[in-house]
Enzyme design. Structure first.
Site, PDB file in Angstrom:
ATOM      1  N   ASP A   1      -8.025  -5.367  -0.176  1.00  0.00           N
ATOM      2  CA  ASP A   1      -8.531  -6.202  -1.272  1.00  0.00           C
ATOM      3  C   ASP A   1      -8.253  -7.687  -1.063  1.00  0.00           C
ATOM      4  OD1 ASP A   1      -9.602  -4.109  -2.816  1.00  0.00           O
ATOM      5  OD2 ASP A   1      -7.585  -3.527  -3.409  1.00  0.00           O
TER       6      ASP A   1
ATOM      7  N   HIS B   1       0.850  -1.187   0.000  1.00  0.00           N
ATOM      8  CA  HIS B   1       0.000   0.000   0.000  1.00  0.00           C
ATOM      9  C   HIS B   1       0.881   1.231   0.000  1.00  0.00           C
ATOM     10  CE1 HIS B   1      -3.126   2.847   1.156  1.00  0.00           C
ATOM     11  NE2 HIS B   1      -3.971   1.928   0.730  1.00  0.00           N
TER      12      HIS B   1
END
Ligand code: COA
Length: 372
Positions: free
Chosen positions: A311, A260
């Site tokens: 996700d 991320h």
């Protein structure tokens, strides 16, 4: 050459101020921790909070529900016919992006006043109508008739009912609702920033959200959740997980659902969803997929020091709920519309055109010759 300071990808650069979401002390929407919201609020409550700044009172909740139901029922038939008839091969993200744009043509206040009440009404209308658009598009490509929105049902239950034309289980409704809460907002991510840039030109909500959907589609952003399932399906069996991931890492493959830009030591949304994901795997008889995912996660953490992002569990949750992969990123759209619209209004309330500079790195000054 210009020497304005520049960071590729604007990494670590603050591009504005926001009162909607913070990520420094865990992820918080308007001060509330996402764990608190996911455990105690509904997605509609969270959308209300994002759009209006406070959690709803009982009266607010009832009125907001009625408003969403009224707007859902008013989804223009013309739009529904177009998306229902879209080619089955068109990605659903493309269809919902077109749907967001088409909704503007039949919106009663399109081209209306540039005031907050209009923006709030248009935002609420988009939030209510995009699920109807998505369900119609999904059913159309399967040759199934459209199912009308049910004014009585809450957001997630209404969507699942329009999708499958059957009453969903309470468990499915609750799990979907939690993922929608966690997907709803995340400060200046790529799609939200896109929405704010469009808004800053004094363009309208529909244009902003249409552009944001385009940004979300990419696999480095929202599109990652669909790629997670493709990856797990490609691995196929728990025995293949370790050789597969070691080979992928050796080949410098980017593993969807990991890493991320801002959370370098872990995504709180992924942590929150991990136990729910494991429970749903058990309930739906998908333990082998969890075993594959567990091996992949262990090795990526050990070898690359990369934790999973939201996700990684949410894609598996959708799979365990029996939702087809092509819906995963569009589901993200339904949820993030709340955040995008909140940012639209925040940007507009204190607007300044977003127009940064670039550092020129091309050829020096030249002159045309007669042969050029
Ligand atoms: C989200 C993402 C774009 C953020 O990346 P970023 O901040 O730009 O980080 P970088 O691309 O600079 O990556 C830093 C290092 O980690 C590696 N890395 C980052 N994410 C990786 C991943 N998912 N798989 C494998 N390696 C990864 C990079 O290759 C790089 O390694 P290197 O220094 O050896 O070259 C990136 O982690 C990614 O592509 N993840 C997969 C897509 C995804 O899940 N997106 C959803 C985000 S919520």
């Amino acid at each position: 050459m210009s020497d304005i300071s520049y960071r590729p990808g604007l990494e670590g650069v603050s591009a504005g101020e926001t009162a909607i979401c913070s990520i420094d002390d865990g992820l918080r929407y308007r001060g509330y921790a996402i764990e608190d919201l996911a455990a105690n609020a509904s997605f509609a409550d969270v959308a209300f909070l994002l759009l209006r700044g406070e959690l709803p009172s009982e009266d607010d909740r009832r009125e907001f529900h009625q408003e969403l139901a009224r707007f859902a029922a008013q989804t223009p038939n013309e739009v529904l016919e177009i998306v229902h008839g879209a080619p089955a091969a068109a990605p659903l993200m493309d269809v919902i992006r077109s749907g967001a744009s088409l909704l503007a043509h039949w919106a009663p206040d399109e081209g209306g006043d540039d005031d907050m009440q209009t923006h709030l009404r248009e935002s609420t209308r988009l939030l209510a109508q995009l699920p109807v658009v998505l369900a119609a598009a999904y059913r159309g490509r399967r040759g199934l008739p459209r199912v009308d929105a049910d004014a009585e049902l809450p957001f997630a239950e209404n969507f699942l009912t329009m999708l499958h034309d059957t009453k969903p289980t309470e468990r499915a409704v609750q799990a979907l609702d939690v993922t929608l809460i966690l997907y709803a907002e995340h400060e200046f991510n790529a799609s939200t920033f896109t929405a704010r840039v469009v808004c800053s030109t004094l363009s309208d909500v529909y244009s902003s959200i249409t552009a944001a959907i385009g940004a979300l589609k990419g696999p480095l952003h929202g599109g990652a959740n669909e790629r997670v399932m493709a990856l797990l399906e490609e691995v196929g069996s728990p025995e293949n997980a370790e050789p597969w991931i070691r080979n992928a890492l050796a080949n410098k493959q980017r593993i969807m659902g990991f890493g991320h830009r801002v959370y370098k030591s872990g995504d709180p949304r992924a942590d929150y969803l991990a136990p729910l994901c494991a429970e749903l795997a058990k309930e739906s008889g998908n333990e082998h997929t969890e075993e594959i995912a567990g091996t992949i996660e262990r090795i990526i953490r050990a070898e690359k020091k990369l934790p999973p992002n939201l996700d990684w569990p949410s894609a598996r949750i959708y799979a365990y709920l029996g939702l087809p992969v092509e819906l995963y990123t569009p589901l993200f759209v339904l949820s993030r519309t709340a955040g995008w619209c909140a940012h639209f209004m925040e940007q507009r309330a204190n607007n300044r055109l977003i127009r940064p500079r670039s550092n020129y790195v091309g050829p020096g000054p030249r002159t045309m010759t007669s042969s050029s």
